[in-house]
Design a protein around this motif. Structure first.
Motif, PDB file in Angstrom:
ATOM      1  N   THR A  25       0.842  -1.193   0.000  1.00  0.00           N
ATOM      2  CA  THR A  25       0.000   0.000   0.000  1.00  0.00           C
ATOM      3  C   THR A  25       0.876   1.241   0.000  1.00  0.00           C
ATOM      4  OG1 THR A  25      -1.665  -1.180   1.282  1.00  0.00           O
ATOM      5  CG2 THR A  25      -1.810   1.216   1.260  1.00  0.00           C
ATOM      6  N   VAL A  26       0.599   2.159  -0.925  1.00  0.00           N
ATOM      7  CA  VAL A  26       1.396   3.376  -1.059  1.00  0.00           C
ATOM      8  C   VAL A  26       0.535   4.580  -0.697  1.00  0.00           C
ATOM      9  CG1 VAL A  26       2.738   4.825  -2.623  1.00  0.00           C
ATOM     10  CG2 VAL A  26       2.802   2.335  -2.874  1.00  0.00           C
ATOM     11  N   ASP A  27       1.041   5.414   0.216  1.00  0.00           N
ATOM     12  CA  ASP A  27       0.421   6.697   0.537  1.00  0.00           C
ATOM     13  C   ASP A  27       1.334   7.796   0.024  1.00  0.00           C
ATOM     14  OD1 ASP A  27      -1.737   5.520   1.851  1.00  0.00           O
ATOM     15  OD2 ASP A  27      -0.757   5.600   3.801  1.00  0.00           O
ATOM     16  N   LEU A  28       0.735   8.944  -0.325  1.00  0.00           N
ATOM     17  CA  LEU A  28       1.494  10.060  -0.878  1.00  0.00           C
ATOM     18  C   LEU A  28       1.306  11.307  -0.034  1.00  0.00           C
ATOM     19  CD1 LEU A  28       0.391   9.622  -4.605  1.00  0.00           C
ATOM     20  CD2 LEU A  28       2.543   8.860  -3.602  1.00  0.00           C
ATOM     21  N   ALA A  29       2.382  12.076   0.100  1.00  0.00           N
ATOM     22  CA  ALA A  29       2.332  13.382   0.757  1.00  0.00           C
ATOM     23  C   ALA A  29       3.152  14.354  -0.080  1.00  0.00           C
ATOM     24  CB  ALA A  29       2.876  13.305   2.174  1.00  0.00           C
ATOM     25  N   GLU A  30       2.696  15.606  -0.160  1.00  0.00           N
ATOM     26  CA  GLU A  30       3.380  16.601  -0.985  1.00  0.00           C
ATOM     27  C   GLU A  30       4.435  17.393  -0.225  1.00  0.00           C
ATOM     28  OE1 GLU A  30       0.717  19.115  -3.110  1.00  0.00           O
ATOM     29  OE2 GLU A  30      -0.344  17.431  -4.024  1.00  0.00           O
ATOM     30  N   ASN A  31       4.425  17.301   1.101  1.00  0.00           N
ATOM     31  CA  ASN A  31       5.423  18.015   1.889  1.00  0.00           C
ATOM     32  C   ASN A  31       5.567  17.348   3.254  1.00  0.00           C
ATOM     33  OD1 ASN A  31       3.476  19.303   3.811  1.00  0.00           O
ATOM     34  ND2 ASN A  31       2.781  20.332   1.956  1.00  0.00           N
ATOM     35  N   GLY A  32       6.536  17.812   4.009  1.00  0.00           N
ATOM     36  CA  GLY A  32       6.811  17.202   5.303  1.00  0.00           C
ATOM     37  C   GLY A  32       5.665  17.317   6.289  1.00  0.00           C
ATOM     38  N   LYS A  33       4.965  18.435   6.249  1.00  0.00           N
ATOM     39  CA  LYS A  33       3.850  18.629   7.181  1.00  0.00           C
ATOM     40  C   LYS A  33       2.755  17.587   6.944  1.00  0.00           C
ATOM     41  CE  LYS A  33       1.017  22.261   9.144  1.00  0.00           C
ATOM     42  NZ  LYS A  33       0.685  23.684   9.130  1.00  0.00           N
ATOM     43  N   GLU A  34       2.432  17.330   5.672  1.00  0.00           N
ATOM     44  CA  GLU A  34       1.451  16.295   5.342  1.00  0.00           C
ATOM     45  C   GLU A  34       1.945  14.918   5.777  1.00  0.00           C
ATOM     46  OE1 GLU A  34       0.109  16.130   1.301  1.00  0.00           O
ATOM     47  OE2 GLU A  34      -0.278  18.279   1.228  1.00  0.00           O
ATOM     48  N   ALA A  35       3.238  14.675   5.585  1.00  0.00           N
ATOM     49  CA  ALA A  35       3.819  13.379   5.956  1.00  0.00           C
ATOM     50  C   ALA A  35       3.696  13.135   7.456  1.00  0.00           C
ATOM     51  CB  ALA A  35       5.281  13.313   5.532  1.00  0.00           C
ATOM     52  N   ILE A  36       4.007  14.135   8.251  1.00  0.00           N
ATOM     53  CA  ILE A  36       3.924  13.993   9.706  1.00  0.00           C
ATOM     54  C   ILE A  36       2.482  13.719  10.124  1.00  0.00           C
ATOM     55  CG2 ILE A  36       4.127  15.254  11.892  1.00  0.00           C
ATOM     56  CD1 ILE A  36       6.705  16.494  10.719  1.00  0.00           C
ATOM     57  N   THR A  37       1.535  14.398   9.499  1.00  0.00           N
ATOM     58  CA  THR A  37       0.123  14.167   9.800  1.00  0.00           C
ATOM     59  C   THR A  37      -0.263  12.723   9.472  1.00  0.00           C
ATOM     60  OG1 THR A  37      -0.421  16.488   9.384  1.00  0.00           O
ATOM     61  CG2 THR A  37      -2.241  14.900   9.276  1.00  0.00           C
ATOM     62  N   LEU A  38       0.164  12.217   8.315  1.00  0.00           N
ATOM     63  CA  LEU A  38      -0.137  10.837   7.943  1.00  0.00           C
ATOM     64  C   LEU A  38       0.478   9.849   8.935  1.00  0.00           C
ATOM     65  CD1 LEU A  38       0.293  10.882   4.062  1.00  0.00           C
ATOM     66  CD2 LEU A  38      -1.793  10.355   5.321  1.00  0.00           C
ATOM     67  N   VAL A  39       1.728  10.075   9.302  1.00  0.00           N
ATOM     68  CA  VAL A  39       2.404   9.170  10.236  1.00  0.00           C
ATOM     69  C   VAL A  39       1.694   9.174  11.588  1.00  0.00           C
ATOM     70  CG1 VAL A  39       4.545   8.777  11.513  1.00  0.00           C
ATOM     71  CG2 VAL A  39       4.644   9.281   9.073  1.00  0.00           C
ATOM     72  N   LYS A  40       1.355  10.361  12.086  1.00  0.00           N
ATOM     73  CA  LYS A  40       0.669  10.462  13.384  1.00  0.00           C
ATOM     74  C   LYS A  40      -0.704   9.786  13.354  1.00  0.00           C
ATOM     75  CE  LYS A  40       2.710  14.657  15.311  1.00  0.00           C
ATOM     76  NZ  LYS A  40       2.435  16.056  15.725  1.00  0.00           N
ATOM     77  N   ASN A  41      -1.477  10.050  12.291  1.00  0.00           N
ATOM     78  CA  ASN A  41      -2.815   9.455  12.191  1.00  0.00           C
ATOM     79  C   ASN A  41      -2.748   7.943  12.102  1.00  0.00           C
ATOM     80  OD1 ASN A  41      -3.992  11.975  12.344  1.00  0.00           O
ATOM     81  ND2 ASN A  41      -4.302  12.159  10.148  1.00  0.00           N
TER      82      ASN A  41
END
Length: 67
Positions: A25-41
Motif C-alpha cells: 500500500t502506497v500513501d502520498l504526501a506533498e510536503n513534510g507537514k502532510e507526511a507527519i500528519t499521515l504518520v501520526k494518524n
C-alpha cells in the motif's frame, strides 16, 4: 508492506508509486507537514510505515525538518 512517498514533484510521485505499488500500500504526501500528519494518524491506529521515501527540497516543511 506500507509505503509513504513524500515528494512535491508529481512526476516523482507517479513514478515511485508505479514502481512500488506491487510491493504494498502506497500513501502520498506533498510536503513534510502532510507526511507527519499521515504518520501520526496511522500511529494512532497502530499502523506503521515499513519504508518512507523522503524528498529533501520541498515547500512548507523540507525533508531535513521532517526527519
Amino acid at each position: 508492506m506500507r509505503i509513504l512517498i513524500v515528494d512535491d514533484d508529481i512526476i516523482n510521485q507517479k513514478l515511485l508509486n508505479a514502481i512500488l505499488a506491487d510491493f504494498g500500500t502506497v500513501d502520498l504526501a506533498e510536503n513534510g507537514k502532510e507526511a507527519i500528519t499521515l504518520v501520526k494518524n496511522n500511529f494512532k491506529e497502530n499502523k506503521y510505515y515499513d519504508i518512507i521515501f523522503l524528498d529533501i527540497m520541498m515547500p512548507v516543511m523540507n525533508g531535513h525538518e521532517t526527519l
